[in-house]
Design a protein around this motif. Structure first.
Motif, PDB file in Angstrom:
ATOM      1  N   CYS A 250       0.837  -1.212   0.000  1.00  7.75           N
ATOM      2  CA  CYS A 250       0.000   0.000   0.000  1.00  7.75           C
ATOM      3  C   CYS A 250       0.868   1.256   0.000  1.00  7.75           C
ATOM      4  O   CYS A 250       0.667   2.178   0.816  1.00  7.75           O
ATOM      5  CB  CYS A 250      -0.936   0.015   1.199  1.00  7.75           C
ATOM      6  N   GLU A 251       1.830   1.302  -0.894  1.00 10.37           N
ATOM      7  CA  GLU A 251       2.708   2.465  -0.916  1.00 10.37           C
ATOM      8  C   GLU A 251       2.995   2.921  -2.342  1.00 10.37           C
ATOM      9  O   GLU A 251       2.882   2.137  -3.294  1.00 10.37           O
ATOM     10  CB  GLU A 251       4.033   2.148  -0.216  1.00 10.37           C
ATOM     11  N   ARG A 252       3.342   4.182  -2.454  1.00 16.26           N
ATOM     12  CA  ARG A 252       3.819   4.719  -3.728  1.00 16.26           C
ATOM     13  C   ARG A 252       5.313   4.447  -3.828  1.00 16.26           C
ATOM     14  O   ARG A 252       6.083   4.882  -2.964  1.00 16.26           O
ATOM     15  CB  ARG A 252       3.573   6.229  -3.811  1.00 16.26           C
ATOM     16  N   VAL A 253       5.693   3.762  -4.879  1.00 18.39           N
ATOM     17  CA  VAL A 253       7.110   3.520  -5.110  1.00 18.39           C
ATOM     18  C   VAL A 253       7.729   4.718  -5.815  1.00 18.39           C
ATOM     19  O   VAL A 253       8.820   5.173  -5.463  1.00 18.39           O
ATOM     20  CB  VAL A 253       7.309   2.246  -5.962  1.00 18.39           C
ATOM     21  N   LEU A 254       7.022   5.242  -6.817  1.00 17.43           N
ATOM     22  CA  LEU A 254       7.475   6.402  -7.590  1.00 17.43           C
ATOM     23  C   LEU A 254       6.276   7.290  -7.887  1.00 17.43           C
ATOM     24  O   LEU A 254       5.153   6.805  -8.040  1.00 17.43           O
ATOM     25  CB  LEU A 254       8.092   5.954  -8.922  1.00 17.43           C
ATOM     26  N   ASP A 255       6.524   8.575  -8.001  1.00 15.46           N
ATOM     27  CA  ASP A 255       5.494   9.471  -8.522  1.00 15.46           C
ATOM     28  C   ASP A 255       6.166  10.603  -9.283  1.00 15.46           C
ATOM     29  O   ASP A 255       7.393  10.728  -9.294  1.00 15.46           O
ATOM     30  CB  ASP A 255       4.582   9.991  -7.414  1.00 15.46           C
ATOM     31  N   GLY A 256       5.357  11.412  -9.967  1.00 16.70           N
ATOM     32  CA  GLY A 256       5.894  12.534 -10.722  1.00 16.70           C
ATOM     33  C   GLY A 256       6.704  12.142 -11.938  1.00 16.70           C
ATOM     34  O   GLY A 256       7.530  12.922 -12.409  1.00 16.70           O
ATOM     35  N   CYS A 257       6.469  10.944 -12.464  1.00 22.04           N
ATOM     36  CA  CYS A 257       7.250  10.461 -13.618  1.00 22.04           C
ATOM     37  C   CYS A 257       6.628  10.938 -14.924  1.00 22.04           C
ATOM     38  O   CYS A 257       5.402  10.927 -15.092  1.00 22.04           O
ATOM     39  CB  CYS A 257       7.310   8.940 -13.617  1.00 22.04           C
ATOM     40  N   SER A 258       7.466  11.331 -15.857  1.00 18.91           N
ATOM     41  CA  SER A 258       6.980  11.704 -17.182  1.00 18.91           C
ATOM     42  C   SER A 258       6.725  10.472 -18.037  1.00 18.91           C
ATOM     43  O   SER A 258       5.990  10.532 -19.024  1.00 18.91           O
ATOM     44  CB  SER A 258       7.980  12.625 -17.884  1.00 18.91           C
ATOM     45  N   ARG A 259       7.320   9.337 -17.641  1.00 16.31           N
ATOM     46  CA  ARG A 259       7.107   8.072 -18.363  1.00 16.31           C
ATOM     47  C   ARG A 259       7.295   6.923 -17.394  1.00 16.31           C
ATOM     48  O   ARG A 259       8.206   6.916 -16.568  1.00 16.31           O
ATOM     49  CB  ARG A 259       8.088   7.948 -19.533  1.00 16.31           C
ATOM     50  N   LEU A 260       6.403   5.922 -17.492  1.00 16.79           N
ATOM     51  CA  LEU A 260       6.496   4.699 -16.698  1.00 16.79           C
ATOM     52  C   LEU A 260       5.962   3.576 -17.574  1.00 16.79           C
ATOM     53  O   LEU A 260       4.805   3.614 -17.998  1.00 16.79           O
ATOM     54  CB  LEU A 260       5.649   4.804 -15.435  1.00 16.79           C
ATOM     55  N   GLU A 261       6.796   2.562 -17.864  1.00 16.33           N
ATOM     56  CA  GLU A 261       6.373   1.521 -18.788  1.00 16.33           C
ATOM     57  C   GLU A 261       6.734   0.147 -18.264  1.00 16.33           C
ATOM     58  O   GLU A 261       7.842  -0.074 -17.773  1.00 16.33           O
ATOM     59  CB  GLU A 261       7.050   1.713 -20.155  1.00 16.33           C
ATOM     60  N   TYR A 262       5.787  -0.809 -18.412  1.00 13.77           N
ATOM     61  CA  TYR A 262       6.096  -2.206 -18.171  1.00 13.77           C
ATOM     62  C   TYR A 262       6.937  -2.713 -19.336  1.00 13.77           C
ATOM     63  O   TYR A 262       6.623  -2.458 -20.496  1.00 13.77           O
ATOM     64  CB  TYR A 262       4.825  -3.039 -18.104  1.00 13.77           C
ATOM     65  N   LYS A 263       8.006  -3.436 -19.032  1.00 18.46           N
ATOM     66  CA  LYS A 263       8.846  -4.037 -20.062  1.00 18.46           C
ATOM     67  C   LYS A 263       8.776  -5.553 -19.885  1.00 18.46           C
ATOM     68  O   LYS A 263       9.342  -6.104 -18.946  1.00 18.46           O
ATOM     69  CB  LYS A 263      10.295  -3.547 -19.937  1.00 18.46           C
ATOM     70  N   LEU A 264       8.043  -6.205 -20.775  1.00 16.87           N
ATOM     71  CA  LEU A 264       7.852  -7.639 -20.677  1.00 16.87           C
ATOM     72  C   LEU A 264       8.920  -8.355 -21.490  1.00 16.87           C
ATOM     73  O   LEU A 264       9.212  -7.985 -22.624  1.00 16.87           O
ATOM     74  CB  LEU A 264       6.468  -8.024 -21.186  1.00 16.87           C
ATOM     75  N   THR A 265       9.510  -9.382 -20.908  1.00 18.84           N
ATOM     76  CA  THR A 265      10.557 -10.149 -21.567  1.00 18.84           C
ATOM     77  C   THR A 265      10.064 -11.569 -21.824  1.00 18.84           C
ATOM     78  O   THR A 265       9.003 -11.979 -21.368  1.00 18.84           O
ATOM     79  CB  THR A 265      11.819 -10.198 -20.698  1.00 18.84           C
TER      80      THR A 265
END
Length: 216
Positions: free
Chosen positions: A71-86
């Motif tokens: 129940c926490e914010r890991v990051l905020d205020g990001c201009s970009r956030l993307e899942y990278k699936l491998t």
């Protein structure tokens, strides 16, 4: 949402409850970002009995990363956030950009950013990093694959190549009743670090290299 998390809404905004119905975010979010794999957010990782689930959301044209388990914010205020699936799911990661800097969040929740390292380069299933002008590499857990003692990136790449050649030699020197392969699960800890073959993982872990972490 299959018990992973729940979306709430109010006044045209979205909120998040985790699988225990604890409030991760009140309905203040403009959007929640999904990926195609199994129609669920990713990445997540099992460490012992703790299951981390990460959700990307958007608010006021900025991206936020939530750890719904804590129940926490890991990051905020990001201009970009993307899942990278491998191809191998346990090496999935999140790439983000904030204040013009690129950083990463690994499957087990490790944030790799410029606060910890002078430079970061994603390399295969590892991260090539530098400190005080010296280069090294870490894995998804933040453990040193090579400590930051090399003069340049090329030396680290050479160490990776030497390590891979050594693995090939060990594999070829092992005696098997049937042929063993090491390509299907390349990039997983069970194969790359512990040496389990494709056949081993299919037989012992029923085709899931992440099941290695459930070994007592």
């Amino acid at each position: 949402m299959m018990g992973i998390f729940y979306i709430t809404s109010g006044n045209g905004k979205y909120g998040i409850l985790n699988s225990m119905f604890e409030c991760v975010s009140a309905p203040l979010l403009d959007d929640i970002i999904f990926v195609d794999r199994y129609k669920t957010p990713s990445p997540y990782f099992v460490i012992g009995v703790e299951l981390f689930r990460f959700v990307i959301a958007k608010q006021n044209d900025r991206f936020i990363l939530f750890n719904t388990t804590k129940c926490e914010r890991v990051l905020d205020g990001c201009s970009r956030l993307e899942y990278k699936l491998t191809r191998i799911s346990n090496t999935d990661y999140i790439e983000y950009e904030k204040d013009g800097q690129i950083g990463y969040v690994t499957r087990n929740g490790l944030v790799i950013d410029k606060n910890k390292y002078d430079s970061i380069i994603k390399f295969d299933s590892y991260y090539l990093v530098s400190k005080n002008g010296k280069y090294g590499a870490i894995d998804n857990f933040g453990r040193d694959i090579f400590p930051c003692k090399f003069e340049n990136k090329e030396s680290v790449y050479e160490e990776f190549e030497a390590q891979e050649n050594s693995k090939r030699h060990r594999r070829s020197s092992r005696s098997y009743n049937e042929s063993q392969h090491y390509s299907e699960y390349a990039g997983s800890y069970a194969q790359d670090e512990m040496g389990y073959s494709d056949e081993d993982i299919d037989t012992i872990f029923e085709g899931d290299p992440e099941a290695y972490w459930n070994i007592d």
